[in-house]
Design a protein around this motif. Structure first.
Motif, PDB file in Angstrom:
ATOM      1  N   SER A  30      50.369  59.160  60.137  1.00  0.00           N
ATOM      2  CA  SER A  30      50.594  57.996  59.446  1.00  0.00           C
ATOM      3  C   SER A  30      49.202  57.503  59.218  1.00  0.00           C
ATOM      4  CB  SER A  30      51.275  56.881  60.057  1.00  0.00           C
ATOM      5  OG  SER A  30      50.802  56.504  61.227  1.00  0.00           O
ATOM      6  N   SER A  31      49.024  56.318  58.576  1.00  0.00           N
ATOM      7  CA  SER A  31      47.500  55.937  58.349  1.00  0.00           C
ATOM      8  C   SER A  31      46.822  55.768  59.714  1.00  0.00           C
ATOM      9  CB  SER A  31      47.693  54.270  57.852  1.00  0.00           C
ATOM     10  OG  SER A  31      46.411  53.800  58.008  1.00  0.00           O
ATOM     11  N   SER A  32      47.637  55.167  60.954  1.00  0.00           N
ATOM     12  CA  SER A  32      46.956  55.034  62.320  1.00  0.00           C
ATOM     13  C   SER A  32      47.141  56.284  63.102  1.00  0.00           C
ATOM     14  CB  SER A  32      47.401  53.824  62.978  1.00  0.00           C
ATOM     15  OG  SER A  32      46.879  52.772  62.374  1.00  0.00           O
ATOM     16  N   ALA A  82      47.174  59.596  62.126  1.00  0.00           N
ATOM     17  CA  ALA A  82      46.080  60.556  61.689  1.00  0.00           C
ATOM     18  C   ALA A  82      44.604  60.350  62.132  1.00  0.00           C
ATOM     19  CB  ALA A  82      46.228  60.761  60.312  1.00  0.00           C
ATOM     20  N   GLU A  83      44.523  58.915  62.183  1.00  0.00           N
ATOM     21  CA  GLU A  83      43.220  58.397  62.599  1.00  0.00           C
ATOM     22  C   GLU A  83      42.928  58.518  64.238  1.00  0.00           C
ATOM     23  OE1 GLU A  83      41.241  54.405  61.482  1.00  0.00           O
ATOM     24  OE2 GLU A  83      42.699  53.970  62.903  1.00  0.00           O
TER      25      GLU A  83
END
Lengths: 259, 312
Positions: free
Chosen positions: B90-92, B94-95
């Motif tokens: 997700s956005s977070s 993968a970050e």
């Protein structure tokens, strides 16, 4: 602000039929056209806009073969001051290897910067990882999915990250830092063929990847390429256009959404 | 002990459903699962995992890549090296995963959507989901992995016994990046999640000048016009009309997709529609795998013909 921005030349596979060759060891890209990675186009635009507002300059960097000079010329046409190409002998798919190469390159060449921009991901390998690994290797704060930059000051940046379902998160990061830019953050300027031709006159610097250490071997390897498993699949409507469209309207009527 | 470390996502007090995919993969691999969560009062089925490690940090501070690395290091110091570290893609997720892999110097595979237990290989998609790569874990691990939502949740099943609870306090909070606030999307446009019939357009429409003719067609069909990410990114349609993980999740009676190839983020936002009809010139477009009906052809010709027939 001096910003480094990464840009990558990728195969445009959206509407191409891809063939696996060499018994799963390769993919035939010989007939596929290449283009700039969509996310990088937004990243270049964002970097150029910030430099236009705050002063300073932008340098575009690409990793790849000699053909990647094309995306550097494109970035220059959009407003970067210059372009660096780190030439590799083979495609580095592993984001770990790419990030290690870049961090060694930046250190060895003594390149200074206030911020590094990358696209959130590249269209070909879809890792969404280069920026994160690079920031870790450089010991810098990191944010991905940046969908808005509210302010860019001397020592910090305030940015919005895109989360899921329309939600965003506003964060503050100290400079220097690494930002991975999400598509849709801005409206990338139009680049004409003339503009790209004129950009050829601006100096690009070329570097050989092997000069930056032997520790850029991949940490992961693809054993084999395969086609995705087929699911149920759709019932295809075929025949004359008129018949197909009448069938489609028939389905809409049957589902009760059209009279 | 052989175990998998799973980093959970809690956003605005909700334990996100995609965490089940991150729990499902290591369960399928036959690993004991240790789940890392921020300490809080949200609902969670604790029996899905063997160990729950509650971190005394607020959710947004927990989900900061600079802090999660300190959390993982602390866990590894006390519990030893896991066999695999799993995040959501997700956005977070993968970050966090990429930053952690870089700091801990570990190999990383993102967006994993399959695992073959016999061959012990992971699958990851390439080239707009047209090709999958098979990966094997070799050499020094553990692998850091992010999993595509919807890929493994059926493997997350309840264990016979309740999990072991652990609490970790005193994680230092990094100063390089800090959370300010959540920002809600502007809610002035129509709500596409309420529509019974969506006509959704994608990259395949070619350029902005085509939008009015699809608006006209939507009007004639009494459908609501929506779009996929590329159309919203180019500002051809407003953000509120976006279908997909970063936009809206929709379940209309009919979802008519024109010129949408079907990136997984888009599929995740519309796959539960009652009836999906896809029109695309690329016979290999992933969307045909999820559609009930498909038409391979030029979307503009289909648009014009539909308009002519309906107008009589």
């Amino acid at each position: 602000m001096n910003i480094l921005v990464f840009t990558k030349r990728v195969p445009a596979t959206q509407e191409e039929e891809l063939r696996i060759i060499e018994e799963g060891q390769g993919i035939d890209l010989s007939k596929v056209p290449f283009k700039v990675n969509d996310w990088d186009n937004y990243a270049v635009e964002e970097a150029v806009q910030i430099a236009e507002k705050t002063g300073g300059s932008v340098t575009a960097i690409s990793i790849g073969d000699a053909e990647s000079d094309e995306v550097l010329r494109r970035a220059i046409a959009m407003g970067t001051k210059d372009g660096f190409l780190i030439e590799t002998e083979k495609v580095l798919h592993d984001p770990n290897a790419r990030a290690t190469l870049v961090s060694e390159f930046l250190k060895k060449e003594g390149i200074s910067y206030d911020a590094i921009f990358t696209g959130v991901q590249s269209e070909d390998d879809q890792f969404a990882a280069m920026g994160g690994i690079l920031s870790a290797k450089l010991g810098l704060p990191y944010s991905s999915m940046v969908i808005g930059i509210d302010s860019f000051e001397k020592d910090h940046v305030i940015a919005r990250r895109e989360l899921e379902g329309g939600l965003q998160e506003r964060i503050k990061m100290t400079l220097p830092c690494v930002l991975s830019i999400q598509s849709g953050i801005n409206e990338p300027r139009y680049v004409s063929i003339m503009g790209i031709r004129k950009a050829s006159k601006v100096e690009r610097k070329f570097f050989k990847a092997k000069a930056y250490g032997d520790n850029i071997s991949s940490t992961i390897e693809v054993v084999k390429w395969v086609y995705p498993p087929k699911k149920g699949g759709a019932t295809m409507l075929s025949g004359e256009l008129e018949g197909i469209c009448k069938d489609l309207l028939g389905i809409l009527k049957e589902k009760g959404v059209f009279q | 002990m052989s175990y998998a470390l799973v980093v959970a996502e809690v956003r605005r007090g909700v334990f996100e459903e995609r965490n089940l995919d991150a729990i499902g993969l290591p369960t399928l691999m036959g690993k004991d699962v240790s789940l890392l969560v921020p300490d809080g009062t949200y609902a969670i089925n604790e029996k899905l995992v063997n160990t729950i490690i509650k971190i005394k940090l607020e959710e947004a501070i927990f989900l900061n890549p600079l802090n999660i690395v300190s959390v993982i290091k602390t866990v590894m110091d006390s519990s030893g090296k896991p066999d695999v570290i799993v995040f959501t893609h997700s956005s977070s997720g993968a970050e966090l995963a990429s930053y952690a892999a870089g700091c801990l110097n570990l190999p990383l595979i993102t967006d994993v959507n399959g695992f073959d237990k016999e061959k012990e290989v992971f699958y990851k998609s390439y080239y707009s989901d047209k090709i999958f790569g098979e990966f094997k874990q070799t050499g020094e691990g553990p692998f850091v992995i992010t999993v595509r939502s919807g890929s493994f949740k059926e493997y997350a099943v309840e264990k016979a016994s309740s999990p072991v609870d652990k609490i970790i306090e005193g994680i230092p909070v990094a100063e390089g990046r800090s959370f300010i606030e959540y920002v809600e999307e502007d809610k002035t446009d129509i709500d596409i999640t309420k529509a019974e019939f969506l006509l959704s357009v994608g990259r395949g429409i070619g350029n902005k000048d085509e939008i009015p003719s699809y608006e006209e067609l939507a009007g004639l069909l009494k459908a609501t016009l929506s779009g996929s990410r590329p159309v919203i990114d180019k500002m051809w349609l407003p953000k509120a009309r976006q279908v997909g993980t970063s936009g809206k999740t929709v379940k209309p009676k009919v979802y008519l997709a024109m010129g949408i190839s079907g990136a997984f983020q888009h599929i995740a936002g519309m796959k539960d529609s009652d009836c999906i009809i896809a029109v695309n010139k690329d016979a290999e477009a992933p969307i045909f795998q999820y559609a009930h009906y498909g038409i391979i052809g030029d979307i503009h010709k289909v648009r014009d013909k539909l308009r002519d027939i309906v107008k009589g």
